[in-house]
Write a protein that holds these residues in place. Sequence first.
Motif: not given
Length: 376
Positions: A225-251
């Motif tokens: 999510m924060l990669q779309r924000n070009k001015s904030t230096i904070s990191f976020s990895f929860s969405g990426l982790k969740s998307s892998i869970g979706r690809l593996v366990e649901i889809e």
Amino acid sequence: MLSLTSRLFSTYKRPLRVLGIETSCDDTSAAIVTSDREILAEVVKGQQELHEPMGGIVPTLASKGHSRNLPWVICETLDRASLRIDDIDVVAVTRGPGLPPCLPVGLNAAKTLAAVAKKPLIGVHHMEAHALTARLTNHPAPEFPFMTLLISGGHTLLLTANEIGNYNELGSTLDNAVGEAIDKTARMLQLDWIKGRRGGPGAALEEAAKRGDPARFSPYLSVPMLQRNKSTISFSFSGLKSSIGRLVEIEKKVDVTQQQDVDDMAAAFQLVCIQHIEQKLTLALELELKVNKKPLSSLVVSGGVASNQFFRSRLEALAASYHLPLICPPPVLCTDNGVMIAWAGLERYQAGLMDDYTITTLPKWPLESLKYRNTD
């Protein structure tokens, strides 16, 4: 008039010897390091056999493991250096941050040793120790100020190191640390942990990624999510982790019984992680070098994830684009270890920053708070 550091050194006719003790997570470690940058001894006792069946680190199990292992680890460290506790000049120990059940095991042992032997005690900030390790292992040592990226299972932290105990935090994770996301992705892909000191789930994912094609699954992974924000230096990895869970366990797009699926997903995940880190690191370098005119000497990357060779190669290229050297400790000293605690303790001792025997653990301890403590 002699400075405080000169007075501290005036009674020593040989290099100082510091015993470092580390029990912040699952590895029980101790080491002896000297002021002439020699590692006299180091012992690490891991606990993979306790935690792999559980799918991750269990704090209460880790604490029991430390209680069993630490007496032997300290004695073996002294024996390998052919020293007794009376031959040690300073005792340093991880005070925090770390797992609440684990930190007291090391701290109480260090306090007792220091008090009985009448030695100075240094309570070390775990992340400062990671940041300073390159000043032990790299010749010449990186000069202050330098930028530091600390990436581990518990932290993703970007800061400028101005001097011992003086750090400006530029960005951190708002949810999961990158190492935590790596470990949980390895678990979702059902990867067997690699054995040994540089092993574990992160090393297993790195090995799988070497065999994989990131292009196959990366289009399905959500951009942090924060990669779309070009001015904030904070990191976020929860969405990426969740998307892998979706690809593996649901889809069910990834079949974890198929080695190629696992390898390709590991490669895609690793690529998206480093792209996110690169974008935020670029923002920080632009801020410090061009806006704040900081004369940075180097980019230092440490922490357990810094042992990942793919991450290192990408970060080296980014640093070079800003005419900065990338400095990383040897991979074996990127993961938690007693050497970094001993060295950080030595640096703090040389700066006159010592602690009372009454200190307690600080499981949550902002690194920036050190600068205020140093002025007390």
